[in-house]
Design a protein around this motif. Sequence first.
Motif, PDB file in Angstrom:
ATOM      1  N   PHE A 114     128.993  75.771  77.041  1.00 45.44           N
ATOM      2  CA  PHE A 114     128.043  76.850  76.840  1.00 45.44           C
ATOM      3  C   PHE A 114     128.418  77.734  75.665  1.00 45.44           C
ATOM      4  CE2 PHE A 114     125.327  77.043  80.693  1.00 45.44           C
ATOM      5  CZ  PHE A 114     125.884  75.994  81.392  1.00 45.44           C
ATOM      6  N   CYS A 115     127.413  78.364  75.106  1.00 39.91           N
ATOM      7  CA  CYS A 115     127.635  79.499  74.231  1.00 39.91           C
ATOM      8  C   CYS A 115     127.758  80.720  75.141  1.00 39.91           C
ATOM      9  CB  CYS A 115     126.469  79.672  73.272  1.00 39.91           C
ATOM     10  SG  CYS A 115     126.619  81.100  72.172  1.00 39.91           S
ATOM     11  N   MET A 116     128.755  81.547  74.889  1.00 42.88           N
ATOM     12  CA  MET A 116     129.015  82.711  75.728  1.00 42.88           C
ATOM     13  C   MET A 116     128.837  83.991  74.930  1.00 42.88           C
ATOM     14  SD  MET A 116     129.826  81.273  78.564  1.00 42.88           S
ATOM     15  CE  MET A 116     130.339  82.744  79.441  1.00 42.88           C
ATOM     16  N   GLY A 117     128.335  85.016  75.600  1.00 43.05           N
ATOM     17  CA  GLY A 117     128.135  86.273  74.901  1.00 43.05           C
ATOM     18  C   GLY A 117     128.418  87.477  75.772  1.00 43.05           C
ATOM     19  N   TRP A 118     128.726  88.575  75.115  1.00 37.45           N
ATOM     20  CA  TRP A 118     128.832  89.882  75.756  1.00 37.45           C
ATOM     21  C   TRP A 118     127.683  90.743  75.255  1.00 37.45           C
ATOM     22  CZ3 TRP A 118     131.784  91.197  79.749  1.00 37.45           C
ATOM     23  CH2 TRP A 118     132.953  90.460  80.007  1.00 37.45           C
ATOM     24  N   PHE A 119     126.987  91.372  76.181  1.00 36.47           N
ATOM     25  CA  PHE A 119     125.891  92.266  75.871  1.00 36.47           C
ATOM     26  C   PHE A 119     126.171  93.620  76.513  1.00 36.47           C
ATOM     27  CE2 PHE A 119     122.684  89.420  74.054  1.00 36.47           C
ATOM     28  CZ  PHE A 119     123.265  88.187  74.335  1.00 36.47           C
ATOM     29  N   ARG A 120     125.473  94.628  76.047  1.00 31.09           N
ATOM     30  CA  ARG A 120     125.590  95.942  76.675  1.00 31.09           C
ATOM     31  C   ARG A 120     124.232  96.624  76.689  1.00 31.09           C
ATOM     32  NH1 ARG A 120     129.304  98.981  72.062  1.00 31.09           N
ATOM     33  NH2 ARG A 120     127.696  99.098  70.424  1.00 31.09           N
ATOM     34  N   GLN A 121     124.103  97.505  77.651  1.00 35.68           N
ATOM     35  CA  GLN A 121     122.858  98.257  77.774  1.00 35.68           C
ATOM     36  C   GLN A 121     123.168  99.674  78.222  1.00 35.68           C
ATOM     37  OE1 GLN A 121     119.884  96.441  80.286  1.00 35.68           O
ATOM     38  NE2 GLN A 121     118.243  97.551  79.256  1.00 35.68           N
ATOM     39  N   ALA A 122     122.792 100.610  77.390  1.00 41.17           N
ATOM     40  CA  ALA A 122     122.946 102.023  77.711  1.00 41.17           C
ATOM     41  C   ALA A 122     121.644 102.527  78.329  1.00 41.17           C
ATOM     42  CB  ALA A 122     123.289 102.802  76.453  1.00 41.17           C
ATOM     43  N   PRO A 123     121.702 103.600  79.110  1.00 38.13           N
ATOM     44  CA  PRO A 123     120.482 104.133  79.729  1.00 38.13           C
ATOM     45  C   PRO A 123     119.415 104.439  78.698  1.00 38.13           C
ATOM     46  CG  PRO A 123     122.408 105.146  80.689  1.00 38.13           C
ATOM     47  CD  PRO A 123     122.896 104.331  79.533  1.00 38.13           C
ATOM     48  N   GLY A 124     118.211 103.932  78.945  1.00 40.16           N
ATOM     49  CA  GLY A 124     117.101 104.195  78.050  1.00 40.16           C
ATOM     50  C   GLY A 124     117.067 103.353  76.803  1.00 40.16           C
ATOM     51  N   LYS A 125     118.006 102.428  76.686  1.00 34.56           N
ATOM     52  CA  LYS A 125     118.064 101.575  75.499  1.00 34.56           C
ATOM     53  C   LYS A 125     117.917 100.107  75.878  1.00 34.56           C
ATOM     54  CE  LYS A 125     120.872 104.652  72.635  1.00 34.56           C
ATOM     55  NZ  LYS A 125     122.068 104.739  71.740  1.00 34.56           N
ATOM     56  N   GLU A 126     117.559  99.317  74.891  1.00 33.82           N
ATOM     57  CA  GLU A 126     117.449  97.880  75.120  1.00 33.82           C
ATOM     58  C   GLU A 126     118.833  97.236  75.184  1.00 33.82           C
ATOM     59  OE1 GLU A 126     113.137  97.047  72.912  1.00 33.82           O
ATOM     60  OE2 GLU A 126     114.982  96.131  72.152  1.00 33.82           O
ATOM     61  N   ARG A 127     118.868  96.109  75.865  1.00 34.67           N
ATOM     62  CA  ARG A 127     120.119  95.354  75.916  1.00 34.67           C
ATOM     63  C   ARG A 127     120.403  94.770  74.526  1.00 34.67           C
ATOM     64  NH1 ARG A 127     121.219  91.636  81.093  1.00 34.67           N
ATOM     65  NH2 ARG A 127     120.627  93.673  81.946  1.00 34.67           N
ATOM     66  N   GLU A 128     121.639  94.929  74.074  1.00 37.21           N
ATOM     67  CA  GLU A 128     121.987  94.442  72.740  1.00 37.21           C
ATOM     68  C   GLU A 128     123.182  93.504  72.798  1.00 37.21           C
ATOM     69  OE1 GLU A 128     123.607  97.081  69.845  1.00 37.21           O
ATOM     70  OE2 GLU A 128     124.824  98.195  71.292  1.00 37.21           O
ATOM     71  N   GLY A 129     123.186  92.556  71.894  1.00 39.76           N
ATOM     72  CA  GLY A 129     124.315  91.647  71.793  1.00 39.76           C
ATOM     73  C   GLY A 129     125.496  92.346  71.150  1.00 39.76           C
ATOM     74  N   VAL A 130     126.664  92.180  71.736  1.00 39.36           N
ATOM     75  CA  VAL A 130     127.885  92.792  71.219  1.00 39.36           C
ATOM     76  C   VAL A 130     128.733  91.746  70.501  1.00 39.36           C
ATOM     77  CG1 VAL A 130     130.034  93.943  71.856  1.00 39.36           C
ATOM     78  CG2 VAL A 130     127.903  94.517  73.045  1.00 39.36           C
ATOM     79  N   ALA A 131     128.963  90.629  71.166  1.00 34.26           N
ATOM     80  CA  ALA A 131     129.793  89.564  70.591  1.00 34.26           C
ATOM     81  C   ALA A 131     129.422  88.247  71.242  1.00 34.26           C
ATOM     82  CB  ALA A 131     131.270  89.861  70.804  1.00 34.26           C
TER      83      ALA A 131
END
Length: 123
Positions: free
Chosen positions: A32-49
Amino acid sequence: QVQLVESGGGSVQAGGSLTLSCAASGYTLSSFCMGWFRQAPGKEREGVAAIDRNGNTEYTDSVKGRFTISKDNAKSTLTLQMNSLKPEDTAMYYCAAGTMVADRAAPYEYNYWGQGTQVTVFS
């Protein structure tokens, strides 16, 4: 059944470090390709790494030089080492796995998700 379980979140002062881990089960991490994402309150989920099957990595600009993604295929573990943390890094962090990922930063490309772990950075 594919399962992803994150751990390692917490509260840390700005400038500090945290290490996030994602334990995978039900599949071979190397497939698989693996990723870390994050989501702050009121914001869209974004790719981190992200890290692909061959170990190639990519990072969003805001974390370059501070975060490091790695994986251990034998232990089925994905890791995100986060250094020099800033208050703007505060978010829920998710690990994800995808089988056919063209855009590694796009959440919709990933098939499987963990439940998330909270990271809070205070100044």
